[in-house]
Design a protein around this motif. Sequence first.
Motif, PDB file in Angstrom:
ATOM      1  N   ALA A 198      -4.580   3.520  -4.551  1.00 41.02           N
ATOM      2  CA  ALA A 198      -3.970   2.806  -4.027  1.00 41.02           C
ATOM      3  C   ALA A 198      -4.211   2.806  -1.276  1.00 41.02           C
ATOM      4  O   ALA A 198      -4.224   1.719  -1.461  1.00 41.02           O
ATOM      5  N   LEU A 199      -5.582   3.366  -1.739  1.00 43.27           N
ATOM      6  CA  LEU A 199      -6.477   3.727  -0.591  1.00 43.27           C
ATOM      7  C   LEU A 199      -7.441   2.489  -0.570  1.00 43.27           C
ATOM      8  O   LEU A 199      -7.599   1.402   0.282  1.00 43.27           O
ATOM      9  N   GLU A 200      -7.565   2.401  -1.476  1.00 41.04           N
ATOM     10  CA  GLU A 200      -8.539   0.437  -2.549  1.00 41.04           C
ATOM     11  C   GLU A 200      -7.931  -0.431  -2.072  1.00 41.04           C
ATOM     12  O   GLU A 200      -8.402  -1.674  -1.607  1.00 41.04           O
ATOM     13  N   GLY A 201      -6.497  -1.239  -2.551  1.00 40.01           N
ATOM     14  CA  GLY A 201      -6.077  -1.689  -2.872  1.00 40.01           C
ATOM     15  C   GLY A 201      -5.556  -1.905  -1.618  1.00 40.01           C
ATOM     16  O   GLY A 201      -5.476  -2.945  -0.780  1.00 40.01           O
ATOM     17  N   ALA A 202      -5.153  -0.963  -0.184  1.00 42.61           N
ATOM     18  CA  ALA A 202      -4.595  -1.138   1.051  1.00 42.61           C
ATOM     19  C   ALA A 202      -5.974  -1.469   1.802  1.00 42.61           C
ATOM     20  O   ALA A 202      -5.582  -2.834   2.791  1.00 42.61           O
ATOM     21  N   LEU A 203      -6.841  -1.379   1.768  1.00 41.04           N
ATOM     22  CA  LEU A 203      -8.243  -1.704   2.124  1.00 41.04           C
ATOM     23  C   LEU A 203      -8.483  -3.352   2.020  1.00 41.04           C
ATOM     24  O   LEU A 203      -8.466  -4.037   3.256  1.00 41.04           O
TER      25      LEU A 203
END
Length: 399
Positions: free
Chosen positions: A166-171
Amino acid sequence: MAQPAAANQATSGWPDPHGALVERLCFLIRQSAIIHEARVDAFLDGIELAAEQVQEVRISMLEQPKEVTGWDILGAAMVEFVMESNLPGKLLKAAAKGIFSASLRRAALYAALPRGPEARELVEEARRVAERLGRMNAGRFASPWRPAGSVQGAIRGNQAAARVTALEGALVTAKGKSSEDQRDIYHGIVESLAREAEQNYAAVGKALRKALGRARVPSRALLGDTAGVSVRTAARDYAMRTRLALRTVHARVESEVRANWISPDGVGLIADAFSVGDLKLDEGNSGVEASLADVRNGFLILFEAVIWARLYGFDPIAKTPLRVSNQGLYKGVEKKISEYWFKRFGPTVEAWKKERGATVVPFATDAPANQATYLQQYFWAVVGSLPKLGPGQMTAKAI
């Protein structure tokens, strides 16, 4: 009796490489928050000190010009001013870029993340986790890179296949935002988190749709406040909101880092997003680093010019105030105020003229009439460079 394995150590006794990376990454995020808050404070202090300087000069000279309103958007306007306008000059623009570019990107990252849990949701999740742990072995907290066939290996394998958490996608989502969208999101988060602190939980998404870049924030000034008090109130109000947003964004990302199975590639992405480079006041190749005091003092002079220009109605369209003599006087402005301006802003005006490629006579030794002309041109440029924020425009006429 054998001691249980630590959360960041595999049951085999070998250190957990993933756990160590997570801890180091969380330290990087916290370090970024501390350093970035100090840098933002240099900007915010510049606004506050400028307001205090103007107020003290006015009190000492018993000066009460016609008041103007609209100071409630001062902080938000100043961020856009220093980021988009050429008036601050190369030095302060370089400093502003170093201070706010990262904030805008991280705000876009924060906005792309799933909404953070409330306390009630965390209690419910804790119960579900307790039930699952009752059915799983003690290796649940071992290294996420355990052999295939383990619970951890299965989770890790699925995420490795997707190659994104989720965090990588948000980046990735954050990087796709335009600079204007990033600025609107940033101001929306600053405002929404402040409202959240003042009231019950308010969804960030709703506030983002009413981002400050497109909708005015209601004034919180008290009825009857003088311009000096209104400016200082607005500056401190915005400073409070900015610090709250800065700390919340960093804490939210740290929480995601700890909660998600971050891939090695993801660690690199996050580390890059939260790295802290040198803060420089030089856009050339000399690499001169700026002290925080240099940044604060530079913004102090710039923002003081903004406040004076608005208080005394400097307007590049109406060409006001009028000059009334060759002694450097302006209509409606006491001579002692003009003399203060010449002394205070002379070096700034001189540097501004040089950056425009004009032939420069030292301001302090120039004729009073020329001093008045050049200062007026500078104040007009200040007002003309202030941003437009929707229905309430940050110009002398509108507010």
